[in-house]
Write a protein that holds these residues in place. Structure first.
Motif, PDB file in Angstrom:
ATOM      1  N   THR A  58      33.241  37.299  41.508  1.00  0.00           N
ATOM      2  CA  THR A  58      33.140  38.414  42.440  1.00  0.00           C
ATOM      3  C   THR A  58      32.766  39.703  41.713  1.00  0.00           C
ATOM      4  O   THR A  58      32.870  39.793  40.485  1.00  0.00           O
ATOM      5  N   THR A  59      32.387  40.683  42.511  1.00  0.00           N
ATOM      6  CA  THR A  59      32.213  42.028  41.971  1.00  0.00           C
ATOM      7  C   THR A  59      33.595  42.586  41.616  1.00  0.00           C
ATOM      8  O   THR A  59      34.621  42.060  42.079  1.00  0.00           O
ATOM      9  N   ASP A  60      33.620  43.632  40.839  1.00  0.00           N
ATOM     10  CA  ASP A  60      34.897  44.262  40.493  1.00  0.00           C
ATOM     11  C   ASP A  60      35.581  44.860  41.714  1.00  0.00           C
ATOM     12  O   ASP A  60      36.789  45.038  41.735  1.00  0.00           O
ATOM     13  N   GLU A  61      34.807  45.179  42.754  1.00  0.00           N
ATOM     14  CA  GLU A  61      35.342  45.808  43.958  1.00  0.00           C
ATOM     15  C   GLU A  61      35.932  44.799  44.949  1.00  0.00           C
ATOM     16  O   GLU A  61      36.598  45.189  45.908  1.00  0.00           O
ATOM     17  N   PHE A  62      35.729  43.510  44.718  1.00  0.00           N
ATOM     18  CA  PHE A  62      36.217  42.491  45.654  1.00  0.00           C
ATOM     19  C   PHE A  62      37.730  42.553  45.794  1.00  0.00           C
ATOM     20  O   PHE A  62      38.451  42.768  44.824  1.00  0.00           O
ATOM     21  N   SER A  63      38.204  42.313  47.031  1.00  0.00           N
ATOM     22  CA  SER A  63      39.643  42.129  47.249  1.00  0.00           C
ATOM     23  C   SER A  63      39.839  41.102  48.363  1.00  0.00           C
ATOM     24  O   SER A  63      39.047  41.029  49.310  1.00  0.00           O
ATOM     25  N   PHE A  64      40.897  40.306  48.230  1.00  0.00           N
ATOM     26  CA  PHE A  64      41.211  39.312  49.251  1.00  0.00           C
ATOM     27  C   PHE A  64      41.587  39.990  50.562  1.00  0.00           C
ATOM     28  O   PHE A  64      41.292  39.469  51.640  1.00  0.00           O
ATOM     29  N   GLU A  65      42.217  41.153  50.486  1.00  0.00           N
ATOM     30  CA  GLU A  65      42.604  41.882  51.686  1.00  0.00           C
ATOM     31  C   GLU A  65      41.368  42.323  52.473  1.00  0.00           C
ATOM     32  O   GLU A  65      41.320  42.179  53.698  1.00  0.00           O
ATOM     33  N   LYS A  66      40.370  42.845  51.769  1.00  0.00           N
ATOM     34  CA  LYS A  66      39.129  43.272  52.421  1.00  0.00           C
ATOM     35  C   LYS A  66      38.408  42.071  53.023  1.00  0.00           C
ATOM     36  O   LYS A  66      37.937  42.118  54.166  1.00  0.00           O
ATOM     37  N   LYS A  67      38.341  40.975  52.282  1.00  0.00           N
ATOM     38  CA  LYS A  67      37.682  39.760  52.779  1.00  0.00           C
ATOM     39  C   LYS A  67      38.397  39.251  54.027  1.00  0.00           C
ATOM     40  O   LYS A  67      37.764  38.878  55.022  1.00  0.00           O
ATOM     41  N   SER A  68      39.707  39.240  54.012  1.00  0.00           N
ATOM     42  CA  SER A  68      40.493  38.780  55.159  1.00  0.00           C
ATOM     43  C   SER A  68      40.240  39.644  56.389  1.00  0.00           C
ATOM     44  O   SER A  68      40.074  39.125  57.502  1.00  0.00           O
TER      45      SER A  68
END
Length: 112
Positions: A58-68
């Motif tokens: 992933t990019t450094d900005e990825f987050s599971f919360e954002k994806k969810s």
């Protein structure tokens, strides 16, 4: 870049496993877009028996919360996820409704 590894089980039925793999030979365009839009740059899934192992870069900005949150607002992703539950089963240690579980790295050759 960040790397995540996750695990999940499939229902232990050869026909269902074959169907699941067929869906993943060419995932829906909307699903591929939702994955890349979330900041996932590469994703691979491996199988042994009915156990799945996923590697996500992933990019450094990825987050599971954002994806969810993005997935919750995407009807096509919700349709895909509902369909996939026919084939998937939670790992024994999973919380209610939890699918893919983040794995802990316990070894890396270059850390030696």
């Amino acid at each position: 870049m960040k790397r995540y590894t996750l695990a999940l089980d499939l229902v232990d039925d050869p026909q269902l496993i074959a169907e699941y793999e067929a869906y993943h030979k060419k995932i829906w365009d909307e699903i591929a877009k939702s994955i890349t839009d979330a900041g996932i740059t590469e994703m691979e899934i491996y199988r042994v028996g009915n156990r799945l192992f996923m590697i996500m870069d992933t990019t450094d900005e990825f987050s599971f919360e954002k994806k969810s949150a993005m997935d919750a607002d995407n009807p096509k992703v919700q349709e895909w996820e509902a369909l996939m539950w026919k084939y998937q089963q939670a790992l024994p240690m999973a919380k209610t409704g939890e699918k893919w579980i983040l794995m802990e790295r316990i070894f890396k050759l270059t850390d030696q």
